[in-house]
Design a protein around this motif. Structure first.
Motif, mmCIF file in Angstrom:
data_model
loop_
_atom_site.group_PDB
_atom_site.id
_atom_site.type_symbol
_atom_site.label_atom_id
_atom_site.label_comp_id
_atom_site.label_asym_id
_atom_site.label_seq_id
_atom_site.Cartn_x
_atom_site.Cartn_y
_atom_site.Cartn_z
ATOM 1 N N GLY A 74 0.882 -1.102 0.063
ATOM 2 C CA GLY A 74 0.130 -0.088 -0.051
ATOM 3 C C GLY A 74 0.956 1.248 -0.101
ATOM 4 O O GLY A 74 2.000 1.243 -0.601
ATOM 5 N N ALA A 75 0.268 2.142 0.454
ATOM 6 C CA ALA A 75 1.215 3.487 0.806
ATOM 7 C C ALA A 75 1.253 3.696 2.510
ATOM 8 O O ALA A 75 0.179 3.724 3.109
ATOM 9 N N LEU A 76 2.324 4.085 2.828
ATOM 10 C CA LEU A 76 2.744 4.272 3.966
ATOM 11 C C LEU A 76 3.240 5.343 4.550
ATOM 12 O O LEU A 76 3.582 6.197 3.708
ATOM 13 N N ASP A 91 0.568 8.599 9.381
ATOM 14 C CA ASP A 91 -0.569 8.245 9.545
ATOM 15 C C ASP A 91 -1.471 8.216 8.207
ATOM 16 O O ASP A 91 -0.738 8.197 7.478
ATOM 17 N N SER A 92 -2.756 8.245 8.426
ATOM 18 C CA SER A 92 -3.513 7.951 7.128
ATOM 19 C C SER A 92 -3.545 9.105 6.046
ATOM 20 O O SER A 92 -4.067 9.109 5.039
ATOM 21 N N THR A 93 -3.177 10.424 6.333
ATOM 22 C CA THR A 93 -3.064 11.594 5.819
ATOM 23 C C THR A 93 -1.699 11.999 4.970
ATOM 24 O O THR A 93 -1.635 12.781 4.302
ATOM 25 N N ALA A 94 -0.744 11.516 5.394
ATOM 26 C CA ALA A 94 0.516 11.607 5.171
ATOM 27 C C ALA A 94 1.488 10.406 4.477
ATOM 28 O O ALA A 94 1.872 9.692 5.353
ATOM 29 N N VAL A 95 1.677 10.415 3.198
ATOM 30 C CA VAL A 95 2.336 9.404 2.476
ATOM 31 C C VAL A 95 3.812 9.648 2.609
ATOM 32 O O VAL A 95 4.077 10.410 2.294
ATOM 33 N N ASP A 96 4.452 8.547 3.035
ATOM 34 C CA ASP A 96 6.061 8.808 3.213
ATOM 35 C C ASP A 96 6.562 7.944 1.870
ATOM 36 O O ASP A 96 6.440 6.771 1.829
ATOM 37 N N THR A 97 6.861 8.706 0.962
ATOM 38 C CA THR A 97 7.385 8.240 -0.469
ATOM 39 C C THR A 97 8.379 7.305 -0.217
ATOM 40 O O THR A 97 8.320 6.062 -0.773
ATOM 41 N N ILE A 116 -1.237 5.590 -8.012
ATOM 42 C CA ILE A 116 -0.769 6.136 -6.801
ATOM 43 C C ILE A 116 0.595 6.361 -6.730
ATOM 44 O O ILE A 116 1.251 7.241 -6.529
ATOM 45 N N TYR A 117 1.527 5.188 -7.161
ATOM 46 C CA TYR A 117 3.028 5.207 -6.993
ATOM 47 C C TYR A 117 3.301 6.236 -8.286
ATOM 48 O O TYR A 117 4.517 6.830 -8.046
ATOM 49 N N ALA A 118 2.885 6.164 -9.508
ATOM 50 C CA ALA A 118 3.421 7.358 -10.301
ATOM 51 C C ALA A 118 3.061 8.731 -9.807
ATOM 52 O O ALA A 118 3.827 9.535 -10.236
ATOM 53 N N ALA A 119 1.761 8.968 -9.280
ATOM 54 C CA ALA A 119 1.774 10.337 -8.790
ATOM 55 C C ALA A 119 2.740 10.345 -7.601
ATOM 56 O O ALA A 119 3.387 11.604 -7.469
ATOM 57 N N LEU A 120 3.278 9.557 -6.809
ATOM 58 C CA LEU A 120 4.285 9.757 -5.686
ATOM 59 C C LEU A 120 5.572 9.876 -6.640
ATOM 60 O O LEU A 120 6.230 10.775 -6.001
#
Length: 182
Positions: A29-31, A34-40, A103-107
């Motif tokens: 997933g996206a880690l 918290d659920s609002t901030a993705v650590d790329t 998701i990963y392309a946007a990150l």
């Protein structure tokens, strides 16, 4: 059923239905904190590790599918089960309103914009692998409210999948101290 969803949740959600739970996880997933901030960086490192693990267990997953006489593989987002199904000669369906490609392309794009070239490149590599894996799917079912996806060649939009709601206005008003007549 191959999932890393906890058994207690399955018992609750599938009460009265027959199923066999075989715990396994195929994506991260996206880690983040918290659920609002993705650590790329954390997400891409974990995704690369999961992909490496998946590659080492591909043959055992194919054998699992065959030994359990699986007739169709359905995944809600992980791409690896589509690869295992294709190699086992089993039809594979993905039901999702987005894939990890989007998701990963946007990150990766966000990392590129921030001047983090090596992180963007790592993301691009993950996206390339994910595109190849999702291409193994026979059908992508899109239950509305979706990102545009090129994951599978054959796609079909279906109605939104949801449980019927329950009337809870009175309970909410009571608990929140609100007038139910307003």
């Amino acid at each position: 059923m191959r999932t890393d969803i906890p058994e207690w949740f399955l018992r609750q959600e599938l009460a009265g239905r027959h199923y066999h739970h075989h715990p396994a996880g195929f994506d991260c997933g996206a880690l983040g904190k918290d659920s609002t901030a993705v650590d790329t960086a954390m997400t891409f490192a974990a995704a690369a590790e999961v992909m490496k693990q998946n590659a080492t267990r591909l043959e055992s997953e194919i054998q699992f599918l065959k030994s359990h006489q699986v007739r169709v593989v359905i995944t809600d987002m992980p791409s690896f089960p589509l690869v295992a199904a294709r190699r086992a000669g089993i039809p594979a369906i993905c039901i999702t309103n987005f894939t990890w490609v989007e998701i990963y392309a946007a990150l990766a794009d966000r990392a590129r914009a921030a001047g983090e070239g090596s992180l963007a490149t790592a993301g691009d590599d993950l996206v390339k692998t994910l595109r190849e894996e999702y291409a193994n799917g026979d059908l992508l079912l899109i239950p509305g409210m979706a990102l545009e996806m090129g994951a599978c060649a054959r796609q079909m939009t279906i109605p939104v999948i949801a449980r019927a709601g329950r009337a809870r206005r009175a309970l909410l008003c009571e608990r929140l101290g609100l007038d139910p007549e307003l």
